[in-house]
Design an enzyme around this catalytic site. Structure first.
Site, PDB file in Angstrom:
ATOM      1  CB  CYS A   1       3.626   1.637 -12.413  1.00 27.68           C
ATOM      2  SG  CYS A   1       4.986   1.439 -11.244  1.00 27.68           S
TER       3      CYS A   1
ATOM      4  CG  ASP B   1       4.654  -1.056   1.960  1.00 29.91           C
ATOM      5  OD1 ASP B   1       4.144  -0.870   0.840  1.00 29.91           O
ATOM      6  OD2 ASP B   1       5.879  -1.237   2.129  1.00 29.91           O
TER       7      ASP B   1
ATOM      8  CG  ASP C   1       3.863  -9.179   9.503  1.00 28.32           C
ATOM      9  OD1 ASP C   1       4.799  -9.862   9.035  1.00 28.32           O
ATOM     10  OD2 ASP C   1       3.504  -9.229  10.684  1.00 28.32           O
TER      11      ASP C   1
ATOM     12  NE  ARG D   1       7.255   1.370  -0.306  1.00 32.90           N
ATOM     13  CZ  ARG D   1       6.813   2.143  -1.291  1.00 32.90           C
ATOM     14  NH1 ARG D   1       7.566   3.146  -1.722  1.00 32.90           N
ATOM     15  NH2 ARG D   1       5.636   1.942  -1.849  1.00 32.90           N
TER      16      ARG D   1
ATOM     17  CE  LYS E   1      -2.367   2.190  -7.607  1.00 32.55           C
ATOM     18  NZ  LYS E   1      -1.139   2.989  -7.498  1.00 32.55           N
TER      19      LYS E   1
ATOM     20  CB  ALA F   1      -0.944   0.010   1.198  1.00 36.11           C
ATOM     21  CB  ALA F   2       4.011   2.367   1.516  1.00 34.31           C
ATOM     22  N   PRO F   3       2.893   4.574  -0.682  1.00 32.03           N
ATOM     23  CG  PRO F   3       3.008   6.711  -1.636  1.00 32.03           C
ATOM     24  CD  PRO F   3       3.213   5.254  -1.957  1.00 32.03           C
TER      25      PRO F   3
END
Length: 441
Positions: free
Chosen positions: A231, A133, A159, A138, A115, A110-112
């Protein structure tokens, strides 16, 4: 911009006749985007107060292009969490995930946090968002964004997918796997990624992505949907990952993503989506939408409900116009309002167990920055409201003392009636309570 030879050679093989159009985009300005945080403000209301000239991003409901010379992070509305600065194509994966209110959702990488905030805006405080994350550095940015944008129903974890699976097998309605990748789609946005691509061994990514996707799939309930996105342009990290996954998981099917607004089908797989910089106004992205059609159902026990501590009840009576209800959890000296659908968790590194209300020390409760960001001005008894273009709001965001009229005591400081943080007023002097690590420098 000097692009790696091996990258260019691969793109020629992938794109054929489209190659020249693709390469020409590296001589063009990239697109810049913000996404309105509808947890705090509607799109319609934001457009009324926005200081920017904005153009709608067509594949989102709340995303807009802004002009390159604008600095949106230096407008106080940003610090109020009214919008998130996000590359336009990066807004697409969550749009395709089809998140509904009340869903249990996992953002695995997920970081940063852009989303995750987008997911939270679709949940509107209902259901639960587990945002994770694996990188301990991060995850700090992830926590800040979850708090700044007023997300109340998030469990923030730091984790591995394997350890998450031990706690959440077959649990989630929706899962986003925005996988670590070679980042080719972001070369134009961040040229430092080119050096990383040349220096690093990008062949490590497919095995990493496959492992993450395999674990994520086991955490999805039957009937649930999963988005896998990257990406990068590399087929080994995109279509081939999906082909291999479907070959090994007959209980999943690939759902079609609508090919509109310049979004095109994948290379050899028509259901998946490709976002190309020469086809639309944005950078490179790949998105696949999967549905779990068969598997075992698992029952989960919810955490027991803990009553509201008396010390917080006293704070509430003195300062709030609302009564917070739910599961109050004390971890060390931190008081949390945990998500209602939180299940029992074992051996998992949890960074935030819902909304951090504040700290309890020496029989005193000190409210958190996160609580301020989760409130509305009408929720608090004493409010100092500042204009977005005033010198006072800049001083507040810098952590300086402000001399201003108002009611004595703890105040919720806001900009144009959107909270920024707390401050204590005495003799027309506001002691600044804005989070030190968030302050402008």
């Amino acid at each position: 911009m000097k692009l790696p030879f091996d990258f260019l050679d691969n793109m020629k093989n992938i794109l054929n006749d489209d190659y020249e159009s693709f390469i020409n985009t590296y001589n063009e300005e990239r697109a810049y985007g913000i996404r309105v945080n509808t947890l705090k403000i509607s799109v319609e209301e934001f457009l009324k107060i926005s200081p920017f000239n904005l153009i709608k991003i067509p594949w989102t409901r709340d995303g807009f292009y802004y002009e390159e010379n604008i600095r949106p992070a230096k407008i106080p509305f940003y610090n109020a969490g009214l919008y998130y600065i996000q590359e336009p194509s990066a807004m697409a994966p969550v749009e395709f995930l089809d998140v509904k209110r009340g869903h249990k959702v996992l953002d695995l990488c997920a970081a940063p946090g852009g989303k995750s905030i987008q997911i939270a805006s679709k949940l509107q405080g209902e259901g639960i968002l587990v945002t994770n994350d694996i990188n301990s550095n991060r995850v700090k940015a992830l926590v800040k964004n979850i708090e700044m944008y007023g997300v109340k129903n998030a469990l923030v974890t730091n984790d591995s997918p394997e350890r998450l699976l031990r706690n959440f097998e077959g649990y989630f309605d929706r899962i986003l796997v925005d996988a670590p990748c070679s980042g080719e789609g972001m070369f134009r946005k961040d040229e430092s990624l080119i050096k990383s691509w040349e220096k690093d061994d990008i062949s490590i990514y497919p095995d990493m992505q496959k492992n993450i996707l395999d674990n994520a799939a086991k955490m999805l309930k039957v009937g649930g949907k999963l988005v896998y996105s990257t990406c990068t342009f590399n087929m080994n990290e995109n279509e081939k990952i999906i082909e291999e996954f479907l070959g090994e998981n007959s209980n999943f099917r690939l759902l079609n993503i609508d090919k509109v607004h310049g979004i095109t089908q994948g290379l050899g797989i028509k259901e998946v989506a490709r976002l190309w910089p020469h086809k639309l106004k944005g950078e490179g992205h790949f998105v696949a939408l999967l549905e779990k059609v068969d598997g075992d159902s698992i029952d989960y026990s919810l955490e027991k409900i803990n009553k509201k501590p008396e010390i917080f009840r006293e704070f509430e009576e003195e300062n709030l116009k609302i009564n917070l209800e739910g599961n109050f959890v004390i971890i060390n000296d931190s008081l949390y309002l945990a998500p209602k659908q939180l299940v029992k968790i074992k051996n998992l590194k949890v960074v935030r167990t819902g909304l951090l209300l504040g700290k309890i020390k020496k029989k005193r409760f000190t409210p958190s920055q996160a609580l301020a960001m989760a409130l509305k001005v009408e929720d608090f008894k004493r409010v100092i409201n500042l204009s977005y273009d005033s010198t006072e709001v800049i001083k507040y965001l810098k952590g300086e003392t402000i001399f201003i009229d108002g009611q004595k005591g703890l105040n919720l400081v806001s900009v144009e009636n959107y909270p920024l943080g707390f401050g204590k007023l005495n003799n027309n002097t506001l002691k600044n309570g804005y989070e030190k690590s968030w302050r402008w420098v």
